[in-house]
Scaffold this motif. Structure first.
Motif, PDB file in Angstrom:
ATOM      1  N   MET A 181       0.818  -1.205   0.000  1.00 50.77           N
ATOM      2  CA  MET A 181       0.000   0.000   0.000  1.00 50.77           C
ATOM      3  C   MET A 181       0.856   1.261   0.000  1.00 50.77           C
ATOM      4  O   MET A 181       0.612   2.182  -0.782  1.00 50.77           O
ATOM      5  CB  MET A 181      -0.959   0.023   1.202  1.00 50.77           C
ATOM      6  N   GLY A 182       1.857   1.320   0.859  1.00 48.19           N
ATOM      7  CA  GLY A 182       2.703   2.502   0.935  1.00 48.19           C
ATOM      8  C   GLY A 182       3.440   2.779  -0.364  1.00 48.19           C
ATOM      9  O   GLY A 182       3.549   3.927  -0.801  1.00 48.19           O
ATOM     10  N   THR A 183       3.923   1.724  -1.004  1.00 52.12           N
ATOM     11  CA  THR A 183       4.620   1.887  -2.280  1.00 52.12           C
ATOM     12  C   THR A 183       3.669   2.416  -3.348  1.00 52.12           C
ATOM     13  O   THR A 183       4.018   3.329  -4.106  1.00 52.12           O
ATOM     14  CB  THR A 183       5.259   0.554  -2.711  1.00 52.12           C
ATOM     15  N   ALA A 184       2.459   1.872  -3.412  1.00 53.02           N
ATOM     16  CA  ALA A 184       1.477   2.342  -4.390  1.00 53.02           C
ATOM     17  C   ALA A 184       1.106   3.804  -4.142  1.00 53.02           C
ATOM     18  O   ALA A 184       0.990   4.599  -5.088  1.00 53.02           O
ATOM     19  CB  ALA A 184       0.230   1.466  -4.347  1.00 53.02           C
ATOM     20  N   ILE A 185       0.948   4.169  -2.883  1.00 50.89           N
ATOM     21  CA  ILE A 185       0.619   5.558  -2.542  1.00 50.89           C
ATOM     22  C   ILE A 185       1.770   6.472  -2.937  1.00 50.89           C
ATOM     23  O   ILE A 185       1.554   7.560  -3.509  1.00 50.89           O
ATOM     24  CB  ILE A 185       0.280   5.678  -1.048  1.00 50.89           C
ATOM     25  N   ALA A 186       2.988   6.066  -2.650  1.00 51.67           N
ATOM     26  CA  ALA A 186       4.150   6.882  -3.013  1.00 51.67           C
ATOM     27  C   ALA A 186       4.219   7.074  -4.531  1.00 51.67           C
ATOM     28  O   ALA A 186       4.485   8.186  -5.007  1.00 51.67           O
ATOM     29  CB  ALA A 186       5.433   6.246  -2.488  1.00 51.67           C
ATOM     30  N   HIS A 187       3.989   6.012  -5.297  1.00 52.89           N
ATOM     31  CA  HIS A 187       3.970   6.134  -6.766  1.00 52.89           C
ATOM     32  C   HIS A 187       2.920   7.153  -7.208  1.00 52.89           C
ATOM     33  O   HIS A 187       3.180   7.981  -8.090  1.00 52.89           O
ATOM     34  CB  HIS A 187       3.666   4.783  -7.425  1.00 52.89           C
ATOM     35  N   ALA A 188       1.741   7.110  -6.602  1.00 55.18           N
ATOM     36  CA  ALA A 188       0.668   8.029  -6.978  1.00 55.18           C
ATOM     37  C   ALA A 188       1.059   9.480  -6.703  1.00 55.18           C
ATOM     38  O   ALA A 188       0.813  10.365  -7.538  1.00 55.18           O
ATOM     39  CB  ALA A 188      -0.624   7.672  -6.235  1.00 55.18           C
ATOM     40  N   PHE A 189       1.671   9.744  -5.555  1.00 58.34           N
ATOM     41  CA  PHE A 189       2.095  11.108  -5.244  1.00 58.34           C
ATOM     42  C   PHE A 189       3.218  11.560  -6.182  1.00 58.34           C
ATOM     43  O   PHE A 189       3.223  12.704  -6.640  1.00 58.34           O
ATOM     44  CB  PHE A 189       2.519  11.238  -3.782  1.00 58.34           C
ATOM     45  N   LEU A 190       4.164  10.677  -6.470  1.00 56.22           N
ATOM     46  CA  LEU A 190       5.223  11.019  -7.425  1.00 56.22           C
ATOM     47  C   LEU A 190       4.623  11.351  -8.793  1.00 56.22           C
ATOM     48  O   LEU A 190       4.998  12.353  -9.418  1.00 56.22           O
ATOM     49  CB  LEU A 190       6.230   9.874  -7.555  1.00 56.22           C
ATOM     50  N   ASP A 191       3.694  10.531  -9.243  1.00 56.13           N
ATOM     51  CA  ASP A 191       3.051  10.760 -10.540  1.00 56.13           C
ATOM     52  C   ASP A 191       2.291  12.079 -10.581  1.00 56.13           C
ATOM     53  O   ASP A 191       2.159  12.696 -11.635  1.00 56.13           O
ATOM     54  CB  ASP A 191       2.098   9.609 -10.885  1.00 56.13           C
ATOM     55  N   GLY A 223       3.247  14.758  -9.097  1.00 51.64           N
ATOM     56  CA  GLY A 223       4.179  15.881  -9.006  1.00 51.64           C
ATOM     57  C   GLY A 223       4.556  16.322  -7.608  1.00 51.64           C
ATOM     58  O   GLY A 223       5.170  17.366  -7.430  1.00 51.64           O
ATOM     59  N   TYR A 224       4.213  15.545  -6.610  1.00 50.11           N
ATOM     60  CA  TYR A 224       4.582  15.886  -5.236  1.00 50.11           C
ATOM     61  C   TYR A 224       6.050  15.577  -4.984  1.00 50.11           C
ATOM     62  O   TYR A 224       6.589  14.606  -5.519  1.00 50.11           O
ATOM     63  CB  TYR A 224       3.759  15.070  -4.231  1.00 50.11           C
ATOM     64  N   ARG A 225       6.678  16.402  -4.151  1.00 49.75           N
ATOM     65  CA  ARG A 225       8.014  16.077  -3.656  1.00 49.75           C
ATOM     66  C   ARG A 225       7.769  15.031  -2.570  1.00 49.75           C
ATOM     67  O   ARG A 225       7.224  15.341  -1.507  1.00 49.75           O
ATOM     68  CB  ARG A 225       8.707  17.298  -3.087  1.00 49.75           C
ATOM     69  N   THR A 226       8.126  13.800  -2.843  1.00 48.61           N
ATOM     70  CA  THR A 226       7.759  12.665  -2.002  1.00 48.61           C
ATOM     71  C   THR A 226       8.972  12.133  -1.255  1.00 48.61           C
ATOM     72  O   THR A 226       9.960  11.746  -1.874  1.00 48.61           O
ATOM     73  CB  THR A 226       7.142  11.554  -2.876  1.00 48.61           C
ATOM     74  N   THR A 227       8.868  12.140   0.070  1.00 42.54           N
ATOM     75  CA  THR A 227       9.894  11.560   0.920  1.00 42.54           C
ATOM     76  C   THR A 227       9.367  10.224   1.421  1.00 42.54           C
ATOM     77  O   THR A 227       8.190  10.114   1.766  1.00 42.54           O
ATOM     78  CB  THR A 227      10.212  12.487   2.107  1.00 42.54           C
ATOM     79  N   VAL A 228      10.236   9.227   1.443  1.00 44.67           N
ATOM     80  CA  VAL A 228       9.833   7.892   1.888  1.00 44.67           C
ATOM     81  C   VAL A 228      10.765   7.400   2.982  1.00 44.67           C
ATOM     82  O   VAL A 228      11.939   7.762   3.038  1.00 44.67           O
ATOM     83  CB  VAL A 228       9.797   6.885   0.715  1.00 44.67           C
ATOM     84  N   TRP A 229      10.193   6.566   3.850  1.00 48.76           N
ATOM     85  CA  TRP A 229      10.979   5.920   4.903  1.00 48.76           C
ATOM     86  C   TRP A 229      10.354   4.563   5.183  1.00 48.76           C
ATOM     87  O   TRP A 229       9.134   4.398   5.145  1.00 48.76           O
ATOM     88  CB  TRP A 229      10.976   6.737   6.191  1.00 48.76           C
ATOM     89  N   ALA A 277      16.072  -0.808   1.968  1.00 47.08           N
ATOM     90  CA  ALA A 277      16.150  -1.283   0.587  1.00 47.08           C
ATOM     91  C   ALA A 277      14.820  -1.153  -0.155  1.00 47.08           C
ATOM     92  O   ALA A 277      14.809  -1.041  -1.378  1.00 47.08           O
ATOM     93  CB  ALA A 277      16.619  -2.736   0.560  1.00 47.08           C
ATOM     94  N   LYS A 278      13.709  -1.129   0.575  1.00 45.06           N
ATOM     95  CA  LYS A 278      12.407  -1.005  -0.073  1.00 45.06           C
ATOM     96  C   LYS A 278      12.226   0.345  -0.761  1.00 45.06           C
ATOM     97  O   LYS A 278      11.328   0.506  -1.581  1.00 45.06           O
ATOM     98  CB  LYS A 278      11.282  -1.230   0.932  1.00 45.06           C
ATOM     99  N   ALA A 279      13.060   1.317  -0.445  1.00 45.67           N
ATOM    100  CA  ALA A 279      12.944   2.646  -1.047  1.00 45.67           C
ATOM    101  C   ALA A 279      13.612   2.731  -2.413  1.00 45.67           C
ATOM    102  O   ALA A 279      13.400   3.694  -3.149  1.00 45.67           O
ATOM    103  CB  ALA A 279      13.545   3.696  -0.115  1.00 45.67           C
ATOM    104  N   GLY A 280      14.398   1.734  -2.803  1.00 52.99           N
ATOM    105  CA  GLY A 280      15.197   1.794  -4.019  1.00 52.99           C
ATOM    106  C   GLY A 280      14.450   2.143  -5.282  1.00 52.99           C
ATOM    107  O   GLY A 280      14.837   3.052  -6.024  1.00 52.99           O
ATOM    108  N   VAL A 281      13.362   1.439  -5.558  1.00 52.89           N
ATOM    109  CA  VAL A 281      12.598   1.701  -6.779  1.00 52.89           C
ATOM    110  C   VAL A 281      12.031   3.114  -6.754  1.00 52.89           C
ATOM    111  O   VAL A 281      12.047   3.820  -7.758  1.00 52.89           O
ATOM    112  CB  VAL A 281      11.461   0.656  -6.937  1.00 52.89           C
ATOM    113  N   LEU A 282      11.550   3.538  -5.598  1.00 53.85           N
ATOM    114  CA  LEU A 282      10.948   4.868  -5.488  1.00 53.85           C
ATOM    115  C   LEU A 282      11.983   5.974  -5.637  1.00 53.85           C
ATOM    116  O   LEU A 282      11.712   6.991  -6.276  1.00 53.85           O
ATOM    117  CB  LEU A 282      10.199   4.994  -4.166  1.00 53.85           C
TER     118      LEU A 282
END
Length: 110
Positions: A17-27, A29-35, A40-45
Motif C-alpha cells: 500500500m505505501g509503495t502504491a501511494i508513493a507512486h501516486a504522489f510522485l506521478d 508531481g509531489y516532492r515525495t519523501t519515503v521511509w 532497501a524497499k525505497a530503491g525503486v521509489l
C-alpha cells in the motif's frame, strides 16, 4: 512569474500500500519523501524521484503531510515515537487497521 514549489508529502511504510501511494504522489508531481524500517524497499521509489529519509525523524521533518500505511495503531505509534517532538503542526493520515477508539487514542497521543 515565480514558479510554485511542488507540494510535499512523506510516506512512512513501504509495503504494497505505501509503495502504491508513493507512486501516486510522485506521478502527481509531489516532492515525495519515503521511509521504511527496511531501507532497501525505497530503491525503486528513489529511482523514480522520491527522497529517501535515513530515519523517521528526518522523514517527518520533510513535509507537512504524513501518510502512514502501517498494520495497526501500535505499529504507527512505534514508528512515530522517535519523531514525536516533530509532529506538532503536521497532518498525520494513519491508514492502519483498528477500532475507532484506537484511532482516537492515537490521535490524542500525536
Amino acid at each position: 512569474m515565480a514558479e510554485r514549489a511542488a507540494p510535499r508529502v512523506t510516506i512512512l511504510g513501504l509495503g504494497r500500500m505505501g509503495t502504491a501511494i508513493a507512486h501516486a504522489f510522485l506521478d502527481a508531481g509531489y516532492r515525495t519523501t519515503v521511509w521504511n524500517r527496511t531501507a532497501a524497499k525505497a530503491g525503486v521509489l528513489t529511482a523514480e524521484g522520491a527522497v529517501h529519509a535515513d530515519d523517521v525523524t528526518a522523514a517527518v521533518e520533510a513535509g507537512p503531510l504524513l501518510i502512514v500505511p502501517l498494520l495497526d495503531p501500535g505499529a504507527v505509534r512505534q514508528a512515530l515515537e522517535p519523531a514525536a517532538p516533530c509532529l506538532a503542526g503536521r497532518t498525520v493520515v494513519g491508514l492502519a487497521n483498528g477500532t475507532p477508539q484506537q484511532a482516537r487514542d492515537l490521535a490524542a497521543w500525536a
